[in-house]
Design a protein around this motif. Structure first.
Motif, PDB file in Angstrom:
ATOM      1  N   GLN A  51       0.823  -1.206   0.000  1.00  0.00           N
ATOM      2  CA  GLN A  51       0.000   0.000   0.000  1.00  0.00           C
ATOM      3  C   GLN A  51       0.859   1.259   0.000  1.00  0.00           C
ATOM      4  N   LEU A  52       1.979   1.229   0.722  1.00  0.00           N
ATOM      5  CA  LEU A  52       2.890   2.374   0.710  1.00  0.00           C
ATOM      6  C   LEU A  52       3.462   2.612  -0.679  1.00  0.00           C
ATOM      7  N   LEU A  53       3.769   1.524  -1.407  1.00  0.00           N
ATOM      8  CA  LEU A  53       4.212   1.679  -2.791  1.00  0.00           C
ATOM      9  C   LEU A  53       3.094   2.228  -3.672  1.00  0.00           C
ATOM     10  N   ALA A  54       1.891   1.700  -3.473  1.00  0.00           N
ATOM     11  CA  ALA A  54       0.756   2.115  -4.309  1.00  0.00           C
ATOM     12  C   ALA A  54       0.435   3.584  -4.129  1.00  0.00           C
ATOM     13  N   THR A  55       0.610   4.091  -2.919  1.00  0.00           N
ATOM     14  CA  THR A  55       0.294   5.493  -2.624  1.00  0.00           C
ATOM     15  C   THR A  55       1.524   6.398  -2.736  1.00  0.00           C
ATOM     16  N   LYS A  56       2.633   5.819  -3.231  1.00  0.00           N
ATOM     17  CA  LYS A  56       3.873   6.559  -3.491  1.00  0.00           C
ATOM     18  C   LYS A  56       4.470   7.186  -2.234  1.00  0.00           C
ATOM     19  N   GLN A  57       4.206   6.576  -1.081  1.00  0.00           N
ATOM     20  CA  GLN A  57       4.856   7.030   0.148  1.00  0.00           C
ATOM     21  C   GLN A  57       6.279   6.478   0.262  1.00  0.00           C
ATOM     22  N   ILE A  58       6.536   5.367  -0.420  1.00  0.00           N
ATOM     23  CA  ILE A  58       7.889   4.852  -0.578  1.00  0.00           C
ATOM     24  C   ILE A  58       8.098   4.522  -2.051  1.00  0.00           C
ATOM     25  N   LYS A  59       9.364   4.404  -2.437  1.00  0.00           N
ATOM     26  CA  LYS A  59       9.696   4.155  -3.837  1.00  0.00           C
ATOM     27  C   LYS A  59      10.686   3.001  -3.935  1.00  0.00           C
ATOM     28  N   ALA A  60      10.505   2.148  -4.933  1.00  0.00           N
ATOM     29  CA  ALA A  60      11.453   1.075  -5.210  1.00  0.00           C
ATOM     30  C   ALA A  60      12.603   1.612  -6.048  1.00  0.00           C
ATOM     31  N   TYR A  61      13.808   1.162  -5.740  1.00  0.00           N
ATOM     32  CA  TYR A  61      14.980   1.543  -6.524  1.00  0.00           C
ATOM     33  C   TYR A  61      15.602   0.274  -7.113  1.00  0.00           C
ATOM     34  N   ILE A  62      15.574   0.179  -8.436  1.00  0.00           N
ATOM     35  CA  ILE A  62      16.118  -0.976  -9.151  1.00  0.00           C
ATOM     36  C   ILE A  62      17.375  -0.525  -9.880  1.00  0.00           C
ATOM     37  N   GLN A  63      18.500  -1.075  -9.491  1.00  0.00           N
ATOM     38  CA  GLN A  63      19.777  -0.696 -10.081  1.00  0.00           C
ATOM     39  C   GLN A  63      19.897  -1.197 -11.510  1.00  0.00           C
ATOM     40  N   ALA A  64      19.483  -2.454 -11.735  1.00  0.00           N
ATOM     41  CA  ALA A  64      19.606  -3.058 -13.062  1.00  0.00           C
ATOM     42  C   ALA A  64      18.805  -4.342 -13.103  1.00  0.00           C
ATOM     43  N   THR A  65      18.499  -4.791 -14.321  1.00  0.00           N
ATOM     44  CA  THR A  65      17.887  -6.103 -14.518  1.00  0.00           C
ATOM     45  C   THR A  65      18.722  -6.880 -15.526  1.00  0.00           C
ATOM     46  N   TYR A  66      18.835  -8.179 -15.295  1.00  0.00           N
ATOM     47  CA  TYR A  66      19.585  -9.062 -16.179  1.00  0.00           C
ATOM     48  C   TYR A  66      18.751 -10.304 -16.452  1.00  0.00           C
ATOM     49  N   SER A  67      18.940 -10.905 -17.611  1.00  0.00           N
ATOM     50  CA  SER A  67      18.354 -12.207 -17.877  1.00  0.00           C
ATOM     51  C   SER A  67      18.908 -13.215 -16.877  1.00  0.00           C
ATOM     52  N   PHE A  68      18.087 -14.202 -16.509  1.00  0.00           N
ATOM     53  CA  PHE A  68      18.539 -15.176 -15.523  1.00  0.00           C
ATOM     54  C   PHE A  68      19.771 -15.940 -15.984  1.00  0.00           C
ATOM     55  N   GLU A  69      19.979 -16.031 -17.308  1.00  0.00           N
ATOM     56  CA  GLU A  69      21.182 -16.694 -17.804  1.00  0.00           C
ATOM     57  C   GLU A  69      22.458 -15.944 -17.412  1.00  0.00           C
ATOM     58  N   ALA A  70      22.320 -14.658 -17.089  1.00  0.00           N
ATOM     59  CA  ALA A  70      23.473 -13.835 -16.695  1.00  0.00           C
ATOM     60  C   ALA A  70      23.592 -13.733 -15.176  1.00  0.00           C
ATOM     61  N   VAL A  71      23.148 -14.767 -14.473  1.00  0.00           N
ATOM     62  CA  VAL A  71      23.137 -14.725 -13.014  1.00  0.00           C
ATOM     63  C   VAL A  71      24.522 -14.504 -12.422  1.00  0.00           C
ATOM     64  N   LYS A  72      25.558 -15.091 -13.010  1.00  0.00           N
ATOM     65  CA  LYS A  72      26.904 -14.923 -12.446  1.00  0.00           C
ATOM     66  C   LYS A  72      27.337 -13.457 -12.518  1.00  0.00           C
ATOM     67  N   LYS A  73      27.107 -12.834 -13.664  1.00  0.00           N
ATOM     68  CA  LYS A  73      27.457 -11.422 -13.820  1.00  0.00           C
ATOM     69  C   LYS A  73      26.669 -10.565 -12.838  1.00  0.00           C
ATOM     70  N   ALA A  74      25.362 -10.817 -12.720  1.00  0.00           N
ATOM     71  CA  ALA A  74      24.505 -10.026 -11.834  1.00  0.00           C
ATOM     72  C   ALA A  74      24.948 -10.155 -10.386  1.00  0.00           C
ATOM     73  N   GLN A  75      25.254 -11.382  -9.959  1.00  0.00           N
ATOM     74  CA  GLN A  75      25.681 -11.576  -8.575  1.00  0.00           C
ATOM     75  C   GLN A  75      27.036 -10.932  -8.311  1.00  0.00           C
ATOM     76  N   MET A  76      27.946 -11.028  -9.260  1.00  0.00           N
ATOM     77  CA  MET A  76      29.259 -10.415  -9.092  1.00  0.00           C
ATOM     78  C   MET A  76      29.149  -8.894  -8.939  1.00  0.00           C
ATOM     79  N   ILE A  77      28.296  -8.283  -9.750  1.00  0.00           N
ATOM     80  CA  ILE A  77      28.103  -6.833  -9.661  1.00  0.00           C
ATOM     81  C   ILE A  77      27.488  -6.462  -8.317  1.00  0.00           C
ATOM     82  N   ALA A  78      26.450  -7.197  -7.907  1.00  0.00           N
ATOM     83  CA  ALA A  78      25.797  -6.904  -6.631  1.00  0.00           C
ATOM     84  C   ALA A  78      26.748  -7.086  -5.459  1.00  0.00           C
TER      85      ALA A  78
END
Length: 305
Positions: free
Chosen positions: A265-292
């Motif tokens: 509900q807080l997201l829906a009412t914009k009282q908090i915001k999600a921050y997504i740094q990046a998205t990767y295909s699941f095949e690139a899991v090693k790269k994504a985990q290394m970056i994180a």
């Protein structure tokens, strides 16, 4: 279907993409077409064997915990209104697979129309951990809270939720993330890449600490720099404070059904915001985990299916 498998405790490089069985539709099943899985420290720490004390598993396993997806089928004991719904949830036996067979009703939540599925997925292992910490520490508007790992997937939500509670926030972040963390609402931001001892001596005295990093040396410095403190860590199970009047605890409990509904509900009412740094295909899991794991973060990294 395809899934991400941890075969041994040799770390990120040992992960494999493999074909796995979908599993039968049972009366309690909700079959979900998976869209997003979170990249969490929980995963790469498990993959290296660092969490065997608190998370004993029998390998091989499907990695992952939280997910976001779309319901395709339901068993006869689950409500048919779920079909076609966007949902987020937890899958304790592994979420990093193309289809989720979810059999535990309390671990599934509908996503409000005003919230994107990707944003909602970041609540798992992010905002839920932040809200849990705030509740356990009984944070009040009169408190001053020091937050470590302020720009990460938990820290970004911690700062926002603390400010909603009227709390004064001191945040630790890298040099490049100082402006980002201030934009989240932190009252002051300290650079952990510079002389932290000097910065602590010149900053406001916190009375509570929420640690998302789990580094013993950092906790020791914080403990030595201040007087009375209540320290809660979401990342390390053991720490001995250096001064009288200080206490430490580790916690990773649940916020319950109501807690997740509140966060959505807080997201829906914009009282908090999600921050997504990046998205990767699941095949690139090693790269994504290394970056994180190794680079400075600004929110959460997601894998897409």
């Amino acid at each position: 279907m395809q899934g991400i498998i941890q075969q041994n405790y040799q770390g990120i490089e040992a992960l494999q993409i493999k074909s796995i069985e979908e599993g039968p539709l049972t009366p309690l099943s909700v079959m979900i077409q998976n869209k997003f899985v979170l990249v969490l420290p929980y995963d790469w720490q498990t993959e290296s064997g660092a969490l065997t004390e608190i998370r004993p598993v029998q390998l091989p396993i499907v990695i992952g915990y939280g997910f976001g997806g779309i319901v395709e089928q339901v068993g006869r004991l689950r409500h048919s209104s779920l079909i076609g719904q966007r949902v987020i949830g937890m899958q304790p036996n592994g979420s990093a697979q193309e289809v989720i067979n979810n059999k535990i009703p309390p671990l599934l939540f509908k996503v409000p129309d005003q919230v994107t599925l990707a944003d909602a997925t970041t609540l798992i292992g992010g905002a839920d951990a932040a809200l849990h910490a705030i509740k356990v520490l009984e944070v009040k508007s009169t408190d001053t809270v020091l937050v470590t790992g302020a720009s990460g997937g938990v820290g970004t939500y911690l700062i926002q939720l603390l400010k909603l509670a009227g709390t004064t926030v001191i945040a630790l972040a890298s040099a490049e993330n100082q402006t980002f963390v201030r934009q989240l609402g932190a009252d002051s931001v300290l650079n952990y890449e510079a002389d932290l001892a000097a910065q602590f001596s010149n900053s406001r005295q916190p009375n509570k600490v929420i640690d998302t990093v789990g580094q013993q040396a950092l906790l020791q410095l914080i403990s030595a720099s201040y007087g009375s403190l209540r320290i809660l860590s979401l990342s390390t199970t053991h720490f001995l404070p250096t001064k009288p009047g200080q206490d430490f605890r580790f916690s990773n409990g649940s916020i319950g059904i109501g807690g997740y509904q509140h966060l959505l509900q807080l997201l829906a009412t914009k009282q908090i915001k999600a921050y997504i740094q990046a998205t990767y295909s699941f095949e690139a899991v090693k790269k994504a985990q290394m970056i994180a794991k190794n680079e400075h973060s600004q929110g959460r990294i997601l894998l897409t299916f």
